[in-house]
Design an enzyme around this catalytic site. Structure first.
Site, PDB file in Angstrom:
ATOM      1  N   CYS A  71      12.968 -15.808  11.420  1.00 32.26           N
ATOM      2  CA  CYS A  71      13.366 -16.133  10.406  1.00 32.26           C
ATOM      3  C   CYS A  71      14.408 -15.565   9.001  1.00 32.26           C
ATOM      4  O   CYS A  71      14.114 -14.582   8.840  1.00 32.26           O
ATOM      5  CB  CYS A  71      11.743 -16.740   9.414  1.00 32.26           C
ATOM      6  SG  CYS A  71      12.270 -17.692   8.378  1.00 32.26           S
ATOM      7  N   CYS A  77      10.357 -14.855   1.356  1.00 29.10           N
ATOM      8  CA  CYS A  77       9.377 -15.307   1.499  1.00 29.10           C
ATOM      9  C   CYS A  77       7.915 -15.663   1.641  1.00 29.10           C
ATOM     10  O   CYS A  77       7.906 -14.300   2.294  1.00 29.10           O
ATOM     11  CB  CYS A  77       9.684 -16.414   3.260  1.00 29.10           C
ATOM     12  SG  CYS A  77       8.779 -18.814   2.693  1.00 29.10           S
ATOM     13  N   CYS A 159      10.935 -23.920   9.045  1.00 32.17           N
ATOM     14  CA  CYS A 159      10.018 -23.489   8.888  1.00 32.17           C
ATOM     15  C   CYS A 159       8.718 -22.904  10.674  1.00 32.17           C
ATOM     16  O   CYS A 159       8.482 -23.795  11.128  1.00 32.17           O
ATOM     17  CB  CYS A 159       8.722 -23.518   7.857  1.00 32.17           C
ATOM     18  SG  CYS A 159       7.200 -22.268   8.417  1.00 32.17           S
ATOM     19  N   GLN A 282      -8.542 -27.649   9.448  1.00 28.83           N
ATOM     20  CA  GLN A 282      -7.960 -26.108   9.978  1.00 28.83           C
ATOM     21  C   GLN A 282      -6.691 -25.864  10.434  1.00 28.83           C
ATOM     22  O   GLN A 282      -6.302 -27.360  11.159  1.00 28.83           O
ATOM     23  CB  GLN A 282      -8.273 -25.780  11.249  1.00 28.83           C
ATOM     24  CG  GLN A 282     -10.183 -25.479  11.030  1.00 28.83           C
ATOM     25  CD  GLN A 282     -10.214 -23.489  10.431  1.00 28.83           C
ATOM     26  OE1 GLN A 282      -8.814 -22.778   9.740  1.00 28.83           O
ATOM     27  NE2 GLN A 282     -11.486 -23.076  10.164  1.00 28.83           N
ATOM     28  N   TYR A 311     -21.683 -23.135   4.706  1.00 30.24           N
ATOM     29  CA  TYR A 311     -20.372 -23.670   4.817  1.00 30.24           C
ATOM     30  C   TYR A 311     -19.696 -24.625   5.378  1.00 30.24           C
ATOM     31  O   TYR A 311     -18.302 -23.911   6.167  1.00 30.24           O
ATOM     32  CB  TYR A 311     -19.894 -21.876   4.318  1.00 30.24           C
ATOM     33  CG  TYR A 311     -20.195 -21.307   3.569  1.00 30.24           C
ATOM     34  CD1 TYR A 311     -20.467 -21.643   2.063  1.00 30.24           C
ATOM     35  CD2 TYR A 311     -21.637 -20.143   4.504  1.00 30.24           C
ATOM     36  CE1 TYR A 311     -21.096 -20.171   0.901  1.00 30.24           C
ATOM     37  CE2 TYR A 311     -21.822 -19.767   3.443  1.00 30.24           C
ATOM     38  CZ  TYR A 311     -21.702 -19.252   1.918  1.00 30.24           C
ATOM     39  OH  TYR A 311     -22.431 -19.056   1.240  1.00 30.24           O
ATOM     40  N   GLU A 332     -22.544 -28.259   1.847  1.00 30.83           N
ATOM     41  CA  GLU A 332     -21.019 -27.890   1.983  1.00 30.83           C
ATOM     42  C   GLU A 332     -21.651 -27.974   0.499  1.00 30.83           C
ATOM     43  O   GLU A 332     -21.331 -29.286   0.025  1.00 30.83           O
ATOM     44  CB  GLU A 332     -19.849 -28.663   3.038  1.00 30.83           C
ATOM     45  CG  GLU A 332     -18.928 -28.748   2.080  1.00 30.83           C
ATOM     46  CD  GLU A 332     -17.894 -27.689   2.373  1.00 30.83           C
ATOM     47  OE1 GLU A 332     -17.856 -27.020   2.517  1.00 30.83           O
ATOM     48  OE2 GLU A 332     -17.205 -27.080   0.443  1.00 30.83           O
ATOM     49  N   ASP A 382     -19.999 -19.625   7.238  1.00 24.93           N
ATOM     50  CA  ASP A 382     -18.329 -19.937   7.787  1.00 24.93           C
ATOM     51  C   ASP A 382     -18.057 -19.757   6.274  1.00 24.93           C
ATOM     52  O   ASP A 382     -17.145 -20.538   5.573  1.00 24.93           O
ATOM     53  CB  ASP A 382     -18.049 -20.409   8.197  1.00 24.93           C
ATOM     54  CG  ASP A 382     -16.284 -21.148   8.412  1.00 24.93           C
ATOM     55  OD1 ASP A 382     -15.575 -19.791   8.363  1.00 24.93           O
ATOM     56  OD2 ASP A 382     -15.683 -21.376   9.677  1.00 24.93           O
ATOM     57  N   CYS A 409     -13.101 -15.200   6.995  1.00 24.82           N
ATOM     58  CA  CYS A 409     -11.873 -15.579   7.004  1.00 24.82           C
ATOM     59  C   CYS A 409     -11.559 -13.288   6.311  1.00 24.82           C
ATOM     60  O   CYS A 409     -10.243 -13.758   6.057  1.00 24.82           O
ATOM     61  CB  CYS A 409     -11.313 -16.113   6.604  1.00 24.82           C
ATOM     62  SG  CYS A 409     -12.096 -16.660   4.930  1.00 24.82           S
TER      63      CYS A 409
HETATM   64  N1  SAH Z   1     -16.187 -23.753   8.688  1.00 22.24           N
HETATM   65  C1  SAH Z   1     -16.013 -25.421   7.504  1.00 22.24           C
HETATM   66  C2  SAH Z   1     -15.167 -24.602   6.737  1.00 22.24           C
HETATM   67  C3  SAH Z   1     -14.552 -22.716   6.640  1.00 22.24           C
HETATM   68  S1  SAH Z   1     -14.027 -22.927   4.840  1.00 22.24           S
HETATM   69  C4  SAH Z   1     -14.268 -25.280   9.077  1.00 22.24           C
HETATM   70  O1  SAH Z   1     -14.391 -24.262   9.858  1.00 22.24           O
HETATM   71  O2  SAH Z   1     -13.534 -25.291   8.962  1.00 22.24           O
HETATM   72  C5  SAH Z   1     -15.403 -22.517   3.546  1.00 22.24           C
HETATM   73  C6  SAH Z   1     -16.357 -23.563   3.532  1.00 22.24           C
HETATM   74  O3  SAH Z   1     -16.907 -22.904   1.863  1.00 22.24           O
HETATM   75  C7  SAH Z   1     -14.801 -24.292   2.207  1.00 22.24           C
HETATM   76  O4  SAH Z   1     -15.371 -25.441   2.885  1.00 22.24           O
HETATM   77  C8  SAH Z   1     -16.016 -24.399   0.610  1.00 22.24           C
HETATM   78  O5  SAH Z   1     -15.408 -25.938   0.431  1.00 22.24           O
HETATM   79  C9  SAH Z   1     -16.906 -23.402   1.194  1.00 22.24           C
HETATM   80  N2  SAH Z   1     -17.699 -23.695   0.239  1.00 22.24           N
HETATM   81  C10 SAH Z   1     -17.480 -22.318  -1.261  1.00 22.24           C
HETATM   82  N3  SAH Z   1     -18.260 -22.070  -1.551  1.00 22.24           N
HETATM   83  C11 SAH Z   1     -19.947 -22.637  -1.486  1.00 22.24           C
HETATM   84  C12 SAH Z   1     -21.127 -22.501  -1.873  1.00 22.24           C
HETATM   85  N4  SAH Z   1     -21.260 -21.203  -2.343  1.00 22.24           N
HETATM   86  N5  SAH Z   1     -22.209 -23.470  -0.850  1.00 22.24           N
HETATM   87  C13 SAH Z   1     -21.636 -23.949   0.032  1.00 22.24           C
HETATM   88  N6  SAH Z   1     -20.205 -24.163   0.583  1.00 22.24           N
HETATM   89  C14 SAH Z   1     -19.398 -23.802  -0.125  1.00 22.24           C
END
Ligand code: SAH
Length: 476
Positions: A71, A77, A159, A282, A311, A332, A382, A409
């Site tokens: 790129c 960027c 991009c 995602q 999460y 969530e 997650d 992540c």
């Molecule tokens: N597992 C999902 C998203 C993971 S990202 C996937 O793969 O699509 C992390 C997520 O945690 C987000 O959606 C965010 O809104 C949520 N999050 C952040 N803080 C949190 C908390 N204290 N309790 C519950 N969820 C939370």
């Protein structure tokens, strides 16, 4: 050393953010756009007490890990950080980053980290683009990407990590704006209409959504824009999102469809998702499947298990697991995401999932207090970059699931949390990094942990059950 001074250095290491590390004498410098193995002429840009920053001026010797960044704006960027590295070197860098964090932060002595799973074709993987619109010095409409840590737009329609139709769509929107005298938004004055264009594609279904993010509730000549977007293969729906607030948030809360259903559909594995402009989804669907397949494998489900997915976002992992488990509970914090999760569960005919809206650190302890006897077999988590709240880890270990699957992540907070889980009697069995974001320094990691005594207990219970079934069959 002084600012603007030139020096030659060999790059011997790399930071987690992808900057090369070199030295002038004993003094370390962080130098963007370099690779381990380069010898580079650099210019000092900033000096701190114990380290400094420098800019790559000229390569004196080229590292074997270096490649031509495809790129043309990769250095300015803010999107990609390591295009100058061969893809294999990027994957090795990510594996090593996870391993280093497990050692330094997690206190694991010699952690075995599996090789980072990469893509066969590490470009054009993103299914979403959010492109800011603005003007250049002459007042001409431009669209592109923000320069690193700024809001100045570098014009770039094509991009290379995003699907190719996105560039064609940006050009059509620009033409429509010129034809109908629609002005881009100006951050300084707060005037002008078009702030961003959000474009999403379902890679498996081919459906494409275009969403204009406007500083107003109406756009002129929407029909003419729809007509020209119809020339794009897969174009399904045009939406208008209104954001009249100053500030950095891209999307406003109100979105209306101007053409088509206002949503597109896509699959991850066999699970179908409906995606709106505001939903989280995602951005690399191919590698998401690799990530979730690994999580599913590590969960070791036979069909009888009760699982928590902490999460859970829009329930992607929950729904992926639900087909193989007895029951899945998702937790969530974002109510809108939970609405999406419930709708997607229904869309796939999955009835064995329940979703709770709230903080994992509040919902999980409350649930456990109400159901102290209910056996939870697997807990998947997650969390966002900051990792798990200590209350979550405390409750998870008290609930004593046989297996924990940690999807992360950020390998630094992952390492911190794994240390706690290990102290509470969990053994780290597998660590699998997955490259969800080629050309960037981001890396996702899936970890399998098991509670040894629980695992043994589990096997003996299963054997007893088998014997029970046999006697029952014989007595018939
Ligand atoms: N597992 C999902 C998203 C993971 S990202 C996937 O793969 O699509 C992390 C997520 O945690 C987000 O959606 C965010 O809104 C949520 N999050 C952040 N803080 C949190 C908390 N204290 N309790 C519950 N969820 C939370």
């Amino acid at each position: 050393m002084e600012k603007n001074e030139l020096f030659i250095t060999e790059i011997t290491d790399m930071t987690a953010e992808g900057e090369g590390i070199g030295k002038a004498g004993a003094f370390p410098f962080f130098i963007k756009d370099t690779c381990i193995g380069d010898t580079a002429l650099c210019r000092v840009t900033k000096l701190k007490k114990n380290y400094g920053y420098a800019r790559l001026e000229e390569l004196k010797e080229t590292s074997p890990y270096r490649t031509e960044a495809p790129c043309r704006i990769s250095r300015s960027c803010g999107g990609c950080q390591i295009q100058q590295m061969t893809y294999q070197a990027q994957l090795d860098f990510k594996t090593e980053k996870v391993r280093q964090n497990l050692m330094r932060i997690g206190g694991f002595e010699a952690p075995e980290v599996l090789k980072c799973l990469g893509m066969e074709e590490p470009f054009r993987y993103r299914n979403k683009a959010q492109i800011p619109f603005g003007t250049d010095k002459e007042g001409k409409i431009i669209a592109g990407f923000y320069a690193r840590r700024t809001h100045s737009i570098i014009p770039q329609e094509n991009c290379l990590i995003t699907f190719p139709e996105a560039g064609d769509i940006v050009r059509l929107v620009k033409e429509w704006m010129k034809d109908h005298k629609v002005r881009p938004y100006d951050e300084a004055s707060g005037r002008g209409l078009i702030r961003h264009v959000l474009i999403r594609k379902g890679f498996r279904t081919g459906e494409i959504m275009v969403c204009l993010i406007a500083n107003g509730e109406k756009i002129p000549a929407a029909d003419s824009l729809v007509d020209s977007l119809k020339t794009i293969d897969g174009f399904t729906t045009l939406c208008l999102n209104t954001n009249t607030k100053r500030g950095n948030t891209i999307l406003g809360s109100k979105t209306v469809p101007l053409y088509g259903p206002g949503v597109i559909k896509d699959y991850i594995g066999d699970v179908l998702f409906e995606i709106s402009a505001n939903s989280f989804f995602q951005v690399n669907p191919e590698q998401t499947q690799v990530l979730y397949q690994t999580a599913l494998e590590y969960a070791g489900l036979c069909g009888n298990e009760t699982v928590f997915d902490l999460y859970c976002g829009i329930g992607t992992i929950s729904l992926f697991l639900a087909g193989k488990a007895k029951h899945v509970y998702g937790v969530e914090i974002v109510p809108q995401a939970i609405e999406d999760a419930k709708r997607n569960a229904a869309l796939n005919g999955l009835c064995n999932v329940d979703f709770y809206t709230g903080k994992a650190e509040e919902i999980l302890p409350a649930w456990y207090k109400e159901h102290p006897e209910e056996k939870i077999d697997v807990i998947v988590m997650d969390p966002p970059r900051k990792g798990c709240d200590p209350e979550v880890l405390k409750t998870v270990t008290a609930m004593a699931p046989g297996r924990i699957v940690y999807v992360s992540c950020d390998s630094a907070t992952l390492a911190r949390d794994l240390k706690i889980l290990r102290e509470e009697g969990y053994q780290l069995e597998k660590v699998q990094p997955v490259d969800m974001f080629p050309m960037t320094v981001g890396v996702e990691t899936v970890c399998a942990l098991s509670k040894l005594s629980e695992a043994k207990h589990h096997i003996s219970v299963q054997v007893d059950m088998d014997e029970l079934d046999l006697t029952a069959a014989e007595s018939k």
